[in-house]
Motif scaffolding. Structure first.
Motif, mmCIF file in Angstrom:
data_model
loop_
_atom_site.group_PDB
_atom_site.id
_atom_site.type_symbol
_atom_site.label_atom_id
_atom_site.label_comp_id
_atom_site.label_asym_id
_atom_site.label_seq_id
_atom_site.Cartn_x
_atom_site.Cartn_y
_atom_site.Cartn_z
ATOM 1 N N UNK A 105 -19.073 -2.295 9.693
ATOM 2 C CA UNK A 105 -18.168 -2.816 10.721
ATOM 3 C C UNK A 105 -16.748 -2.325 10.426
ATOM 4 N N UNK A 106 -16.165 -1.583 11.349
ATOM 5 C CA UNK A 106 -14.876 -0.905 11.147
ATOM 6 C C UNK A 106 -13.749 -1.894 10.868
ATOM 7 N N UNK A 107 -13.628 -2.945 11.683
ATOM 8 C CA UNK A 107 -12.532 -3.901 11.509
ATOM 9 C C UNK A 107 -12.677 -4.658 10.187
ATOM 10 N N UNK A 108 -13.889 -5.037 9.849
ATOM 11 C CA UNK A 108 -14.126 -5.742 8.585
ATOM 12 C C UNK A 108 -13.759 -4.852 7.402
ATOM 13 N N UNK A 109 -14.216 -3.618 7.431
ATOM 14 C CA UNK A 109 -13.936 -2.696 6.333
ATOM 15 C C UNK A 109 -12.446 -2.414 6.206
ATOM 16 N N UNK A 110 -11.777 -2.150 7.326
ATOM 17 C CA UNK A 110 -10.342 -1.855 7.255
ATOM 18 C C UNK A 110 -9.547 -3.089 6.835
ATOM 19 N N UNK A 111 -9.996 -4.284 7.207
ATOM 20 C CA UNK A 111 -9.327 -5.512 6.776
ATOM 21 C C UNK A 111 -9.482 -5.744 5.285
ATOM 22 N N UNK A 112 -10.669 -5.469 4.757
ATOM 23 C CA UNK A 112 -10.886 -5.608 3.306
ATOM 24 C C UNK A 112 -10.010 -4.607 2.562
ATOM 25 N N UNK A 113 -9.932 -3.385 3.061
ATOM 26 C CA UNK A 113 -9.075 -2.370 2.433
ATOM 27 C C UNK A 113 -7.617 -2.835 2.454
ATOM 28 N N UNK A 114 -7.166 -3.410 3.581
ATOM 29 C CA UNK A 114 -5.792 -3.905 3.680
ATOM 30 C C UNK A 114 -5.532 -5.024 2.681
ATOM 31 N N UNK A 115 -6.446 -5.970 2.571
ATOM 32 C CA UNK A 115 -6.252 -7.088 1.638
ATOM 33 C C UNK A 115 -6.203 -6.584 0.194
ATOM 34 N N UNK A 116 -7.117 -5.695 -0.171
ATOM 35 C CA UNK A 116 -7.121 -5.147 -1.532
ATOM 36 C C UNK A 116 -5.836 -4.375 -1.798
ATOM 37 N N UNK A 117 -5.423 -3.568 -0.832
ATOM 38 C CA UNK A 117 -4.202 -2.784 -1.020
ATOM 39 C C UNK A 117 -2.980 -3.693 -1.112
ATOM 40 N N UNK A 118 -2.938 -4.757 -0.298
ATOM 41 C CA UNK A 118 -1.821 -5.700 -0.369
ATOM 42 C C UNK A 118 -1.756 -6.383 -1.727
ATOM 43 N N UNK A 119 -2.896 -6.767 -2.274
ATOM 44 C CA UNK A 119 -2.913 -7.406 -3.594
ATOM 45 C C UNK A 119 -2.360 -6.448 -4.641
ATOM 46 N N UNK A 120 -2.801 -5.204 -4.612
ATOM 47 C CA UNK A 120 -2.309 -4.207 -5.567
ATOM 48 C C UNK A 120 -0.824 -3.951 -5.349
ATOM 49 N N UNK A 121 -0.409 -3.797 -4.097
ATOM 50 C CA UNK A 121 0.985 -3.520 -3.751
ATOM 51 C C UNK A 121 1.902 -4.655 -4.230
ATOM 52 N N UNK A 122 1.529 -5.889 -3.928
ATOM 53 C CA UNK A 122 2.359 -7.040 -4.310
ATOM 54 C C UNK A 122 2.385 -7.215 -5.821
ATOM 55 N N UNK A 123 1.238 -7.028 -6.490
ATOM 56 C CA UNK A 123 1.212 -7.226 -7.948
ATOM 57 C C UNK A 123 2.067 -6.174 -8.657
ATOM 58 N N UNK A 124 2.041 -4.938 -8.185
ATOM 59 C CA UNK A 124 2.879 -3.901 -8.803
ATOM 60 C C UNK A 124 4.357 -4.176 -8.574
ATOM 61 N N UNK A 125 4.713 -4.587 -7.365
ATOM 62 C CA UNK A 125 6.123 -4.906 -7.093
ATOM 63 C C UNK A 125 6.558 -6.113 -7.912
ATOM 64 N N UNK A 126 5.687 -7.081 -8.057
ATOM 65 C CA UNK A 126 5.998 -8.284 -8.842
ATOM 66 C C UNK A 126 6.231 -7.924 -10.306
ATOM 67 N N UNK A 127 5.350 -7.077 -10.861
ATOM 68 C CA UNK A 127 5.533 -6.650 -12.253
ATOM 69 C C UNK A 127 6.828 -5.884 -12.427
ATOM 70 N N UNK A 128 7.133 -4.988 -11.493
ATOM 71 C CA UNK A 128 8.367 -4.212 -11.572
ATOM 72 C C UNK A 128 9.580 -5.133 -11.490
ATOM 73 N N UNK A 129 9.516 -6.140 -10.628
ATOM 74 C CA UNK A 129 10.615 -7.091 -10.497
ATOM 75 C C UNK A 129 10.783 -7.904 -11.777
ATOM 76 N N UNK A 130 9.686 -8.341 -12.362
ATOM 77 C CA UNK A 130 9.767 -9.117 -13.603
ATOM 78 C C UNK A 130 10.325 -8.271 -14.740
ATOM 79 N N UNK A 131 9.892 -6.987 -14.814
ATOM 80 C CA UNK A 131 10.414 -6.116 -15.873
ATOM 81 C C UNK A 131 11.917 -5.891 -15.714
ATOM 82 N N UNK A 132 12.382 -5.746 -14.484
ATOM 83 C CA UNK A 132 13.807 -5.493 -14.272
ATOM 84 C C UNK A 132 14.650 -6.735 -14.536
ATOM 85 N N UNK A 133 14.120 -7.936 -14.351
ATOM 86 C CA UNK A 133 14.891 -9.150 -14.615
ATOM 87 C C UNK A 133 14.871 -9.531 -16.085
#
Length: 172
Positions: free
Chosen positions: A142-170
């Protein structure tokens, strides 16, 4: 008696400001960015939360998804100076090319995946049934299901990397 309070408006104590302080433009920008980030998180969670309502009312999930996509556009518009600056720095500084390209690629992937989720959702809603991808096995066909799962996984990775970078800089 009243010689010490001459010139003070009635109801104001001596020395207190007559008008509330205006919020600085930097504070307002920072607050609006955080509100957009909060909205992105809330609408992403709401899009996931409305999945159980799909059998009852598909429009709720579609509305929440479109609101999320709209906030992505606002988020990118808020970062337009940063994106333009990244392009300008790419031409001038060779040392930072790899880092800037990673950030630019990350934003491009995020935008592409978000547009993919919106387009697949609109096509599913228009057809009244999920659009199937014949190459992939169940349940990933299912195209929408697959693309939504990819978005959620990518968002988790994106937010966690930005969070780590923010914590390191502070911490420094």
């Amino acid at each position: 008696m009243e010689a010490g309070n001459q010139g003070v408006a009635p109801g104001n104590a001596a020395g207190s400001p007559a008008e509330p302080r205006a919020i600085s433009q930097t504070t307002w920008r920072t607050r609006s960015r955080w509100l957009v980030h909060l909205g992105l998180l809330v609408f992403a969670a709401a899009a996931l939360g409305t999945l159980q309502l799909l059998h009852i009312r598909n429009a709720i999930h579609a509305d929440v998804g479109l609101a999320f996509a709209g906030l992505v556009i606002v988020h990118l518009a808020q970062r337009r100076h940063r994106i333009a600056g990244m392009f300008a720095r790419l031409w001038g500084f060779r040392r930072r090319v790899v880092r800037e390209l990673r950030l630019l690629a990350s934003d491009a992937i995020l935008a592409f995946v978000t547009v993919n989720v919106v387009v697949s959702g609109i096509l599913d809603w228009n057809r009244g049934a999920p659009l199937l991808l014949p190459v992939l096995p169940l349940p990933f066909d299912r195209w929408h299901l697959l693309s939504s799962v990819v978005l959620v996984v990518y968002l988790v990775i994106h937010v966690s990397r930005r969070w780590r970078r923010l914590r390191r800089s502070t911490i420094r």
